[in-house]
Design a protein around this motif. Sequence first.
Motif, PDB file in Angstrom:
ATOM      1  N   ASN A  80      41.393  44.436  29.936  1.00  0.00           N
ATOM      2  CA  ASN A  80      41.577  45.798  30.417  1.00  0.00           C
ATOM      3  C   ASN A  80      40.761  45.979  31.695  1.00  0.00           C
ATOM      4  O   ASN A  80      40.050  45.072  32.131  1.00  0.00           O
ATOM      5  CB  ASN A  80      41.209  46.822  29.336  1.00  0.00           C
ATOM      6  N   SER A  81      40.846  47.141  32.300  1.00  0.00           N
ATOM      7  CA  SER A  81      40.193  47.358  33.588  1.00  0.00           C
ATOM      8  C   SER A  81      38.668  47.291  33.495  1.00  0.00           C
ATOM      9  O   SER A  81      38.004  46.803  34.403  1.00  0.00           O
ATOM     10  CB  SER A  81      40.628  48.696  34.186  1.00  0.00           C
ATOM     11  N   LEU A  82      38.080  47.739  32.382  1.00  0.00           N
ATOM     12  CA  LEU A  82      36.629  47.666  32.224  1.00  0.00           C
ATOM     13  C   LEU A  82      36.162  46.214  32.125  1.00  0.00           C
ATOM     14  O   LEU A  82      35.174  45.825  32.745  1.00  0.00           O
ATOM     15  CB  LEU A  82      36.171  48.448  30.997  1.00  0.00           C
ATOM     16  N   GLU A  83      36.893  45.401  31.375  1.00  0.00           N
ATOM     17  CA  GLU A  83      36.529  43.984  31.257  1.00  0.00           C
ATOM     18  C   GLU A  83      36.625  43.273  32.604  1.00  0.00           C
ATOM     19  O   GLU A  83      35.754  42.469  32.948  1.00  0.00           O
ATOM     20  CB  GLU A  83      37.419  43.306  30.228  1.00  0.00           C
ATOM     21  N   SER A  84      37.623  43.598  33.374  1.00  0.00           N
ATOM     22  CA  SER A  84      37.756  42.999  34.706  1.00  0.00           C
ATOM     23  C   SER A  84      36.617  43.439  35.611  1.00  0.00           C
ATOM     24  O   SER A  84      36.056  42.635  36.368  1.00  0.00           O
ATOM     25  CB  SER A  84      39.095  43.396  35.338  1.00  0.00           C
ATOM     26  N   PHE A  85      36.255  44.720  35.544  1.00  0.00           N
ATOM     27  CA  PHE A  85      35.146  45.246  36.347  1.00  0.00           C
ATOM     28  C   PHE A  85      33.839  44.559  35.955  1.00  0.00           C
ATOM     29  O   PHE A  85      33.051  44.157  36.809  1.00  0.00           O
ATOM     30  CB  PHE A  85      35.037  46.762  36.166  1.00  0.00           C
ATOM     31  N   CYS A  86      33.603  44.403  34.653  1.00  0.00           N
ATOM     32  CA  CYS A  86      32.364  43.792  34.172  1.00  0.00           C
ATOM     33  C   CYS A  86      32.277  42.308  34.520  1.00  0.00           C
ATOM     34  O   CYS A  86      31.182  41.772  34.693  1.00  0.00           O
ATOM     35  CB  CYS A  86      32.207  44.007  32.676  1.00  0.00           C
ATOM     36  N   ASP A  87      33.406  41.651  34.642  1.00  0.00           N
ATOM     37  CA  ASP A  87      33.393  40.262  35.091  1.00  0.00           C
ATOM     38  C   ASP A  87      32.883  40.169  36.523  1.00  0.00           C
ATOM     39  O   ASP A  87      32.165  39.237  36.874  1.00  0.00           O
ATOM     40  CB  ASP A  87      34.793  39.655  35.003  1.00  0.00           C
TER      41      ASP A  87
END
Length: 92
Positions: free
Chosen positions: A72-79
């Motif tokens: 999801n977008s949060l997981e991509s941001f946190c990466d």
Amino acid sequence: MTAIYNVAPNAFNADKDEATDLEKAILSAIAEARSTCELNGDGSPNCAVAWDIVEELQAEKSHQLQAKKHKNSLESFCDLHPEALECLIYDI
């Protein structure tokens, strides 16, 4: 018709090279099925088996695509930004 196709047996370990190997196997199986049906006729058992092989390879490709985890977008941001406040995880 005795064609053996080695494709990625485990969808979780499939990388880009194995995906292209699977696509190559599908294209090769389609060509083999067409030539088999031309030689033996469209209603022959060999023709049916050849197209079954194509169908199985296409199903495997579909299963591999579904098995990949979509972030999801949060997981991509946190990466990209693991130090961001939204990404910090605390054990209490």
